[in-house]
Design an enzyme around this catalytic site. Structure first.
Site, mmCIF file in Angstrom:
data_model
loop_
_atom_site.group_PDB
_atom_site.id
_atom_site.type_symbol
_atom_site.label_atom_id
_atom_site.label_comp_id
_atom_site.label_asym_id
_atom_site.label_seq_id
_atom_site.Cartn_x
_atom_site.Cartn_y
_atom_site.Cartn_z
ATOM 1 C CE LYS A 72 -3.817 -1.993 2.735
ATOM 2 N NZ LYS A 72 -4.897 -1.789 1.772
ATOM 3 N NE ARG A 101 -10.816 -9.554 -2.518
ATOM 4 C CZ ARG A 101 -11.036 -8.554 -3.382
ATOM 5 N NH1 ARG A 101 -11.264 -8.833 -4.668
ATOM 6 N NH2 ARG A 101 -10.984 -7.307 -2.986
#
Length: 490
Positions: free
Chosen positions: A266, A340
């Protein structure tokens, strides 16, 4: 501070009078103006009862009256936020004894007010060493009295008890979410769950790294392998006593205690906020504890796959293929789409071992859902219209909003892999939250009553507690309301 209720207004202490913005507001204010020796035209001119508007007035003997605006047609969340901000802003100025005029309120409103009052006492300065002594109102000597109508006493007692339980548990979840990653490892989450289960009478099992490897929870392990902090799978199970065929609800919460993004790292600007990436876990763990404390007539299983998503030479790389717990293979396109991936194993473990009637997962999953709904609602995805309607009704009652988004099979191409059963990221600047939901759908094994809540915009938000985003406790009130209505839903 102790909260009690009575049907007779106290004669001492500060008072809080909540007021709705109606055409008869001036009539409500007139007797107050007379009592406080204020010209009758002053209060209607200066106080409009806008949402969270506050006016403080001194009475005889130095006591204060706080007029608290609620706006037009306030719902539960409006009451909660108005009282939370008032208490937070005024706590150092409040007398040791305070009473609130709720003679026109019902039980649901009382619950929201108590949650707001308790919420307003939250202190975000968890690790500061120079905190001043708390004001008298927040000490054990502080007393807050709710003045209610006699015909509401039974409902008020029930609502007060429930609100106190929710508030106590939510405060613990806020502390966990606001804690930094070095003080909030997956193991510490599991330690909290074990202690809570022991205290409140529900079972907690923790799978450590060796057990995860033995049982083949490889999706969770793949995210964890870039960190030296061991992952865990937390399984919390509450069974109501004396009920043979209670509905079974399975909750799965994303528990990434810090998310660097892995190899797909990130941007550094807001990475410090990624301690919040266990908002789904907080909602699940908090809901299980509250359900157990309230003795809800529901068989509830909460599963939390917990790990850091860090990066080093062992990290999973873009393009790697892993085999999840249920045997499906996943091509990892983006290691920052890790939530996920761990949920895939959480869902698989839930279905293999518990077969719940209803399956709900919660996760701070995508920035895409924030782009769609902003910071005012979580995304709801479901393959069951009745479940979606029930969750939406609970969202409307509690003010923890949901908005349903589609999971049509038209979106299946977004997760199709050339080399594996599914890929974890579609790489497009559009419909990211939907693609994530379609990925999770692969791992529910055709379960007929599943809902996925993407709470990325709701679990961490701008509040009065601090200068940057902090935890909200989103999901606990929503889920408890839903669980309380399951028997009525049939």
């Amino acid at each position: 501070m102790i909260i009690t209720y009575t049907t007779q207004a106290p004669t001492t202490g500060d008072r809080i009078i909540p007021l709705v913005q109606t055409e008869s507001l001036a009539d409500r204010l007139a007797p107050l103006a007379d009592e406080l020796a204020v010209p009758v035209d002053v209060l209607p001119r200066d106080f409009k009862a806008d949402a969270r508007e506050v006016m403080s007035l001194y009475g005889s003997g130095g006591t204060k009256t706080y007029l608290l605006g609620l706006g037009k047609k306030p719902q539960a969340m409006d009451w909660l936020r108005a009282f939370r901000k008032l208490i937070f802003d005024q706590k150092a100025r409040l007398a040791e004894q305070v009473w609130v005029d709720l003679t026109d309120a019902d039980g649901a409103t009382v619950e929201a007010v108590v949650l707001g009052i308790r919420g307003g006492t939250y202190d975000l300065r968890l690790f500061q060493t120079d905190k001043p002594e708390p004001p008298a109102f927040l000490t054990d000597a502080g007393r807050l009295t709710l003045v209610v109508s006699a015909d509401q006493e039974e409902a008020v007692q029930t609502s007060l008890n429930r609100a106190e339980v929710i508030a106590q548990t939510t405060r613990q979840m806020l502390d966990l979410m606001n804690a930094p990653a070095n003080l909030k490892s997956p193991e510490r989450l599991s330690d909290w769950a074990v202690a809570s289960g022991r205290e409140h009478g529900y079972a907690v099992t923790v799978l450590n790294r060796a057990e995860l490897e033995r049982q083949g929870l490889n999706a969770l392990l793949s995210v964890a392998q870039g960190s030296d902090v061991p992952p865990v799978l937390i399984v919390a199970e509450y069974k109501p006593e004396g009920i043979d065929k209670a509905p079974t609800v399975g909750l799965v919460g994303k528990g990434v205690t810090f998310d660097t993004g892995g190899v797909s790292i990130k941007d550094s600007a807001n990475m410090h906020l990624m301690k919040s990436d266990m908002g789904g876990a907080a909602a699940v763990l908090g809901t299980v504890e509250v359900a157990a404390r309230l003795r809800l007539p529901v068989h509830l299983i909460g599963i939390v796959p917990a790990t850091e998503n860090s990066t080093d030479g062992r990290s999973t790389k873009p393009g790697d293929v892993i085999t999840a717990y249920n045997g499906k293979t996943i091509e990892v396109i983006d290691t920052d789409a890790e939530g996920r991936v761990i949920l895939a194993d959480g869902l698989g473990y839930m279905l293999r071992h518990y077969q719940p009637d209803v399956l709900i997962d919660l996760a701070t999953l995508t920035g895409s859902v924030i782009g769609t709904l902003g910071y005012h609602a979580a995304g709801l995805f479901s393959n069951n219209d009745d479940l979606a309607s029930q969750l939406t009704a609970s969202a409307d009652r509690t003010g923890e909003r949901l908005w349903r988004l589609p999971i049509w099979d038209l979106y299946k191409d977004d997760i199709r892999s050339d080399v594996a059963d599914v890929k974890n990221f579609h790489g497009k600047p559009i419909n990211g939250a939907i693609a994530a939901a379609k990925f999770l759908e692969v791992f529910i094994e055709g379960h007929p009553a599943w809902a996925h809540l993407d709470i990325a915009g709701m679990a961490f938000a701008d509040t009065e507690f601090g200068s940057q985003k902090n935890a909200t406790g989103y999901g606990i009130r929503l889920l408890i309301d839903y669980l309380r209505t399951i028997p009525a839903n049939g």
